[in-house]
Scaffold this active site. Sequence first.
Site, PDB file in Angstrom:
ATOM      1  N   ASP A 214       0.819  -1.203   0.000  1.00  0.00           N
ATOM      2  CA  ASP A 214       0.000   0.000   0.000  1.00  0.00           C
ATOM      3  C   ASP A 214       0.858   1.261   0.000  1.00  0.00           C
ATOM      4  O   ASP A 214       0.334   2.373   0.053  1.00  0.00           O
ATOM      5  CB  ASP A 214      -0.922   0.004   1.230  1.00  0.00           C
ATOM      6  CG  ASP A 214      -2.024   1.044   1.142  1.00  0.00           C
ATOM      7  OD1 ASP A 214      -2.485   1.332   0.027  1.00  0.00           O
ATOM      8  OD2 ASP A 214      -2.421   1.582   2.192  1.00  0.00           O
ATOM      9  N   SER A 238      -7.335   5.330  -0.100  1.00  0.00           N
ATOM     10  CA  SER A 238      -7.520   4.033  -0.751  1.00  0.00           C
ATOM     11  C   SER A 238      -8.981   3.625  -0.646  1.00  0.00           C
ATOM     12  O   SER A 238      -9.592   3.758   0.415  1.00  0.00           O
ATOM     13  CB  SER A 238      -6.640   2.968  -0.080  1.00  0.00           C
ATOM     14  OG  SER A 238      -5.279   3.327  -0.151  1.00  0.00           O
ATOM     15  N   GLN A 288      -5.176  -1.574  -7.040  1.00  0.00           N
ATOM     16  CA  GLN A 288      -5.835  -0.683  -6.088  1.00  0.00           C
ATOM     17  C   GLN A 288      -6.525   0.452  -6.834  1.00  0.00           C
ATOM     18  O   GLN A 288      -5.986   0.992  -7.794  1.00  0.00           O
ATOM     19  CB  GLN A 288      -4.818  -0.091  -5.105  1.00  0.00           C
ATOM     20  CG  GLN A 288      -5.434   0.799  -4.029  1.00  0.00           C
ATOM     21  CD  GLN A 288      -4.377   1.426  -3.137  1.00  0.00           C
ATOM     22  OE1 GLN A 288      -3.806   2.456  -3.489  1.00  0.00           O
ATOM     23  NE2 GLN A 288      -4.091   0.798  -2.011  1.00  0.00           N
TER      24      GLN A 288
END
Length: 295
Positions: A214, A238, A288
């Site tokens: 991430d 996110s 993502q």
Amino acid sequence: MDLNTPHDTTPEQLVAGLATLLDVEEIDCDLFRGARQPGGEGRVFGGQVIAQALQAAQRSTEAPKVAHSLHAYFMRPGDENFPIVYRVVRDFEGRSFATRRVIAMQRGKPILNMACSFQLPEDGLAHQDTMPDVPGPEELTSERELRRAMAADIPERYHRVLLRPRPIDIRPVAPRNWVKPEVGEPVQHVWFRLAAPIGDDPALHRAVLAYASDMGLLGTSMLPHGVGWMSPDMQTASLDHALWLHEPFRADEWLLYSMDSPWAGHARGFNRGRVFTQDGRLVASAAQEGLIRRR
């Protein structure tokens, strides 16, 4: 991992702190509690929630089944003032595969839902992408040194977060300016590894990779627009995160995170990532979508 970490903290202490952070405490059957980041303020880093949720799922699944994929949706920002409770639901237990659903909660409200799949290891047809031809980590400058070199340009409110020692050594192939981002192609390559050995538990190495996956991924979709998460007119977060774990690896050995963003629009940016070992094995893939909204 303490945001107040002294600058003379050893790499071994930093890595031990990360291992402690990513550990989860079993408080009842299929119910776990994740630690708070010491000294943390504001919003919890999404990679921490993903990694702790993965650890909870792994604790509920007996070997030799191994986690091979996870799909997570962020619903609310985590609050550093409270621990996170993870409830595991055992949706499926087969001979070859098992599926776990994890609900991360704070103060009675879900902040993340994650599905995680496990497989009994077996052989099969195999192929993989070729690793990009980029300079090796030995030729590059660490992100910490790059940030310290531009410390005078970093706003005071970000000093503690950006300049603190970190347990993961990150070395970007093409360094970027976090304070004054420039327009560029939606592609970036970053080498990373733990700053010290972390032992031989494969589950912990997978959790570290989930945590690191991430880092920087959402920023890829902002590169063509000359903005970043520090830009005063940007709101970023996110929205979801997917990770596929293909092959065994060690998070305390160099890994190349190769990222690109094929699309952005409607205040959302879509990003992809591939993780290679230094000898060219593709060990993981990530995807993502995130919020990249101009205020």
